[in-house]
Design an enzyme around this catalytic site. Structure first.
Site, PDB file in Angstrom:
ATOM      1  CE1 TYR A 197      49.868  47.007  87.153  1.00  0.00           C
ATOM      2  CE2 TYR A 197      51.893  47.878  86.203  1.00  0.00           C
ATOM      3  CZ  TYR A 197      51.056  46.817  86.460  1.00  0.00           C
ATOM      4  OH  TYR A 197      51.370  45.565  86.000  1.00  0.00           O
ATOM      5  N   GLY A 198      49.190  53.731  87.392  1.00  0.00           N
ATOM      6  CA  GLY A 198      48.596  54.966  87.903  1.00  0.00           C
ATOM      7  C   GLY A 198      47.515  55.490  86.971  1.00  0.00           C
ATOM      8  N   GLY A 247      53.740  49.273  81.849  1.00  0.00           N
ATOM      9  CA  GLY A 247      54.603  48.199  82.351  1.00  0.00           C
ATOM     10  C   GLY A 247      53.904  46.853  82.478  1.00  0.00           C
ATOM     11  N   GLY A 280      56.927  40.885  84.955  1.00  0.00           N
ATOM     12  CA  GLY A 280      56.836  39.494  85.408  1.00  0.00           C
ATOM     13  C   GLY A 280      55.552  39.201  86.157  1.00  0.00           C
ATOM     14  CG  MET A 312      57.011  38.345  90.352  1.00  0.00           C
ATOM     15  SD  MET A 312      58.760  38.330  90.808  1.00  0.00           S
ATOM     16  CE  MET A 312      58.669  37.805  92.511  1.00  0.00           C
ATOM     17  CB  VAL A 363      52.055  64.408  76.740  1.00  0.00           C
ATOM     18  CG1 VAL A 363      52.032  65.765  77.439  1.00  0.00           C
ATOM     19  CG2 VAL A 363      50.640  63.881  76.550  1.00  0.00           C
ATOM     20  CD  GLU A 370      61.820  38.404  89.864  1.00  0.00           C
ATOM     21  OE1 GLU A 370      61.582  39.580  90.231  1.00  0.00           O
ATOM     22  OE2 GLU A 370      61.786  38.061  88.678  1.00  0.00           O
ATOM     23  CG  HIS A 410      61.528  47.221  90.226  1.00  0.00           C
ATOM     24  ND1 HIS A 410      61.847  46.304  91.206  1.00  0.00           N
ATOM     25  CD2 HIS A 410      60.809  46.525  89.305  1.00  0.00           C
ATOM     26  CE1 HIS A 410      61.351  45.123  90.893  1.00  0.00           C
ATOM     27  NE2 HIS A 410      60.726  45.208  89.738  1.00  0.00           N
ATOM     28  N   GLY A 420      54.332  55.815  89.663  1.00  0.00           N
ATOM     29  CA  GLY A 420      55.478  55.397  90.480  1.00  0.00           C
ATOM     30  C   GLY A 420      56.404  56.527  90.881  1.00  0.00           C
ATOM     31  CG  ASN A 426      58.831  42.225  92.581  1.00  0.00           C
ATOM     32  OD1 ASN A 426      59.062  41.742  93.691  1.00  0.00           O
ATOM     33  ND2 ASN A 426      59.411  41.802  91.499  1.00  0.00           N
TER      34      ASN A 426
END
Ligand code: FAD
Length: 501
Positions: free
Chosen positions: A15-16, A109, A114, A116, A244, A356, A441, A469, A479
């Site tokens: 994501y980042g 990820g 999932g 969510m 890396v 969840e 997580h 994260g 989440n």
């Protein structure tokens, strides 16, 4: 290529990294992304890119001879299977006190999760990241992240009628009978596609149990959203199967020297490359970024990193548990692999838990309600460099998950008492009620405003940034990927405006 110089290098494609790549390329900056996992674009001999959940092969796990499934046991026996060693999509990285599940591949990820997509509660977000303007987050960056991720909601009428969500309706009914509140949870899985799966109009994915080893259709993972948009600019290059290993200031000409190992599909190193980058964005995830930075600080490549690097790691209070329902409360032989409902007990200070209601898509009726609880567990751990092994460890102890168990137990004890039901004790070990040895997580290790400035800049090293994260201090109450995405949107906007002339 070896010896190249690039304006911007992003380590990791979760994501980042995906947010950084999109916004940098849109700003006209040539961006190079390095990802240790493979690019999941070519089908295997079965015609599928990802392997089936119920008969996993080498594609399932990262460089292992045997699976380590989250629900590892059933009725006294292990359900793990031997597989061939391959750069599979799901890693279960073992730190002794905890196994940390992470995605490996272009998309990080997003390939295995999932889906969510939960925006955190505003008061808790303000508590954990007091230095971030929450007005800006909730009016601009959370909406921006949700839109770009393709977040959508299940049609409530379909939810009430489809056999594939019977497990969630049973979970809701039993929770509500004990006075708990339940809530629908948005997702990046395309619910229109899922409806078509149920109608037999398209190839099934979520409805044939696909999720933690990858979805062959239906899910808007990052390779279909942020990374596709970044590639469309023509300014993004991605090197998959490159790990890396070192980042250090370049000897001449400014910028940073980044060393990486190229690996093959069996995980063996086949080459080493050194690239110089004006700016380096660490987006290898909470674990990957923390490990790199802690090693670079200890070994002297980035000796002046602050002491806060490697601190404040948490696992978002994760603990799993299963309940055995009565025969008349079936959960369904057919279950969608995509969760859409949670029990929201966060406001109860005696048992602050967001649980969840998880699918257990085994293809047969089991009468089991499975849950992934996110508890407000205050325990934290640190990453430490071991000079004898040259590796970075994480000192989380299994006992640190007791607060999560205690909080979740209050909630599920109450449900069991009301229903006259019991826990399943056979799902996480031969006789083990709580799934407390694993997390999905990982968060923290390079916390925003402590290890970095207020926007992810690493102090003392202009041009080094943290995007993932690891910025989130250990627990976000829901989440985490929407929070990681929205923070990355906020930070990259500031970095592009101020540092990229
Ligand atoms: P990641 O997405 O982990 O990306 C980091 C990337 O960097 C990886 O691709 C990794 O291979 C790569 N990398 C690491 N080290 C190196 C290196 N040295 N060199 C090159 N590349 C490197 N969250 C939710 O919000 N909702 C959910 O439903 C949900 N379900 C989940 C289910 C599972 C099975 C798992 C494993 C996770 C789930 N999560 C969920 C968590 C979510 O996926 C993560 O929080 C999120 O992916 C973290 O994003 P990130 O950008 O920090 O890092």
């Amino acid at each position: 290529n070896d010896g190249d110089r690039v304006p911007a290098l992003v380590i990791g494609s979760g994501y980042g990294g995906a947010v950084a790549a999109l916004r940098l390329t849109q700003a006209g900056i040539d961006t190079h992304m390095v990802e240790m996992g493979k690019s999941w674009t070519t089908p295997g001999s079965d015609g599928k890119i990802f392997c089936p959940m119920l008969s996993p092969d080498g594609r399932s796990f990262w460089l292992r001879d045997r699976t380590v499934q989250p629900v590892s046991h059933f009725s006294g026996g292990s359900v793990d299977k031997n597989i061939s060693r391959y750069v599979g999509v799901l890693d279960a990285e073992d730190f002794g006190g905890i196994k940390v599940y992470q995605g490996r591949g272009v998309g990080g990820g997003s390939l295995v999760n999932g889906g969510m997509a939960v925006t955190p509660k505003r008061n808790y977000f303000e508590e954990i990241l007091p230095g971030v303007d929450s007005n800006e987050m909730y009016s601009t960056y959370f909406p921006r992240a949700n839109a770009a991720l393709g977040v959508n909601n299940i049609d409530p009428a379909w939810f009430e009628s489809t056999e594939y969500y019977k497990f969630a309706r049973t979970g809701r009914k039993t929770a509500e009978r004990s006075g708990y509140t339940t809530t629908f949870v948005p997702n990046v899985y395309d619910f229109n596609y899922m409806k078509q799966e149920a109608a037999g109009q398209v190839t099934k994915s979520a409805l044939v149990s696909e999720v933690i080893y990858g979805n062959n259709a239906g899910k808007k993972s990052l390779d279909k959203t942020y990374l596709a948009a970044a590639s469309a600019t023509g300014k993004l290059t991605i090197s998959a199967l490159h790990v890396v290993t070192s980042v250090a200031p370049a000897a001449t000409g400014g910028g940073y020297q980044v060393v990486m190992n190229q690996i093959n599909e069996q995980g063996n190193t086949v080459g080493t490359k050194t690239v110089t980058a004006d700016k380096v964005f660490f987006a290898a995830g909470s674990i990957g970024t923390s490990k790199l930075l802690v090693a670079m600080k200890a070994q002297g490549q980035l000796a002046n990193l602050p002491g806060a690097v490697g601190q404040e790691w948490g696992h978002n209070g994760n603990v799993m548990v299963g309940r055995a329902n009565h025969m008349w409360d079936a959960t369904g032989a057919k279950q969608s692999a995509i969760p859409v409902m949670g029990i929201d007990n966060w406001a109860d200070t005696s048992a602050p838990v967001f649980a969840e209601i998880a699918p257990f898509p085994a293809g047969t009726e089991l009468w089991v309600s499975l849950y992934l609880a996110i508890a407000k567990n205050p325990q934290r751990a640190q990453f430490q460099f071991n000079s004898a092994t040259g590796k970075v460890g994480l000192n989380w102890q299994r006992s640190q998950n007791q607060p999560s168990i205690d909080m979740a137990k209050k909630l599920f004890d109450k449900i069991n008492k009301k229903e006259g039901t019991i826990y399943r004790t056979d799902l996480f070990g031969p006789t083990q009620t709580w799934g407390d040895q694993l997390t999905y997580h990982p968060l923290g290790g390079c916390v925003l405003g402590k290890a970095t400035d207020g926007y992810g800049r690493l102090p003392e090293y202009p041009g080094l940034y943290v995007m993932d994260g690891s910025l989130v201090p250990g627990n976000v109450g829901v989440n985490p990927f929407v929070t990681i995405t929205a923070l990355a949107e906020r930070n990259i906007e500031n970095i592009i405006a101020n540092d990229m002339n």
